[in-house]
Design an enzyme around this catalytic site. Structure first.
Site, PDB file in Angstrom:
ATOM      1  N   LYS A 136       4.713   5.480   4.965  1.00 27.14           N
ATOM      2  CA  LYS A 136       3.871   4.306   4.687  1.00 27.14           C
ATOM      3  C   LYS A 136       3.773   3.385   5.895  1.00 27.14           C
ATOM      4  CE  LYS A 136       5.341   4.372  -0.150  1.00 27.14           C
ATOM      5  NZ  LYS A 136       5.977   3.585  -1.237  1.00 27.14           N
ATOM      6  N   PRO A 188       0.807  -1.207   0.000  1.00 25.63           N
ATOM      7  CA  PRO A 188       0.000   0.000   0.000  1.00 25.63           C
ATOM      8  C   PRO A 188       0.853   1.276   0.000  1.00 25.63           C
ATOM      9  CG  PRO A 188       0.127  -0.882   2.200  1.00 25.63           C
ATOM     10  CD  PRO A 188       0.866  -1.839   1.314  1.00 25.63           C
ATOM     11  N   GLU A 189       0.291   2.359  -0.506  1.00 24.85           N
ATOM     12  CA  GLU A 189       0.964   3.659  -0.536  1.00 24.85           C
ATOM     13  C   GLU A 189       0.268   4.598   0.434  1.00 24.85           C
ATOM     14  OE1 GLU A 189       1.533   4.998  -4.598  1.00 24.85           O
ATOM     15  OE2 GLU A 189       1.720   2.950  -5.320  1.00 24.85           O
ATOM     16  N   ARG A 249       9.867  -1.107 -12.396  1.00 25.16           N
ATOM     17  CA  ARG A 249       8.454  -0.908 -12.070  1.00 25.16           C
ATOM     18  C   ARG A 249       7.686  -0.453 -13.307  1.00 25.16           C
ATOM     19  NH1 ARG A 249       7.783  -0.152  -6.626  1.00 25.16           N
ATOM     20  NH2 ARG A 249       5.683  -0.908  -7.061  1.00 25.16           N
TER      21      ARG A 249
END
Length: 285
Positions: A61, A2-3, A267
């Protein structure tokens, strides 16, 4: 994942634990890859049992449960971790159970499918050091525009790669970097030295807009279904994605070009080749 939006959603979702007394930290039996837990569970319990949770904070985060001793239980979800106050997606991936007294909820769980996350205890001094030692930049929702502009002044890294550097600004990950740059109309391969101040301001404003909107929608639950909010429910910002995961779809802005996918720093990056033009000198090179 998650960000920042997902972790902020976690933070807000577990606010009912505030005021609760930590009765016990339980390391649950799990046959999967173990998470990182520091210190050992017996010492962990000695330091936190009987302490009251006075606040739920976020550091980039990470979620932080601040105790009345000013120690903090730090939870770093990494790729597949969840912080829950409702029944988990599965029982087999539960890692930590925090048993509470005198709170609106009786238990807080840390769940992690792949075991990449961490739960650890920091003193206030350790927490403050992490905030000031340069390894973690200011939060993306708290950094001022002037500070933001100063932090991205040097270097030839592509802007998309630079946005992922947590030492510059904390909280932006791969998904939201693509979304931010599309809204700002900046090509992800643009070197940071080639971006004008006007465009930097556009990036800053897009960052605030995208992150705040994603929080309103409680984050993005992708096709693998891993991310869930604290009540084990899907986020819904995935339905608002402009470019992320939308390769070959029509751009929602220009309605003409198809979204492209490239790879940067191992990415996936998504962008519109018409709305996000490469600088002329980069094309010439």
């Amino acid at each position: 994942m998650p960000e920042l939006p997902e972790v902020e959603t976690m933070r807000r979702g577990i606010l009912p634990v505030v005021g609760g007394i930590v009765s016990e930290i339980v390391k649950l039996k799990c046959s999967r890859k173990p998470i990182s837990l520091q210190p050992r569970i017996d010492r962990f319990n000695r330091q936190v049992a009987g302490r009251q949770i006075v606040a739920v904070e976020r550091l980039g985060k990470r979620v932080a449960l601040r105790l009345d001793s000013n120690d903090r239980i730090m939870i770093e979800p990494r790729m597949t971790g969840l912080v829950l106050i409702a029944d988990p997606p599965t029982r087999e991936h539960l890692r930590i159970e925090i048993v509470l007294a005198d709170a609106a909820v009786s238990k807080l769980w840390y769940w992690d499918r792949r075991g990449l996350g961490s739960v650890y205890l920091w003193t206030d001094a350790q927490f403050q050091q992490k905030c000031s030692d340069g390894t973690l930049g200011p939060d993306a929702l708290e950094v001022s525009m002037d500070d933001f502009l100063l932090r991205f002044r040097k270097g030839r890294r592509p802007i998309k790669v630079a946005l992922l550097d947590q030492s510059i600004v904390a909280g932006i990950g791969n998904l939201y970097a693509s979304e931010i740059l599309h809204l700002a109309k900046v090509h992800p391969e643009t070197p940071i030295v080639a971006i004008s101040e006007i465009k930097w301001r556009s990036i800053y404003n897009a960052m605030r807009t995208i992150l705040e909107l994603a929080i309103q929608y409680e984050g993005s639950t992708l096709a693998d279904g891993t991310y869930r909010n604290s009540l084990n429910q899907n986020g819904s910002y995935q339905n608002q994605h402009r470019v992320y995961g939308q390769a070959e779809s029509r751009c929602p802005s220009c309605q003409k070009a198809k979204i492209c996918r490239i790879v940067q720093a191992q990415r996936s990056t998504f962008f519109c080749p018409q709305c996000q033009l490469k600088p002329a000198r980069e094309i010439a090179e």
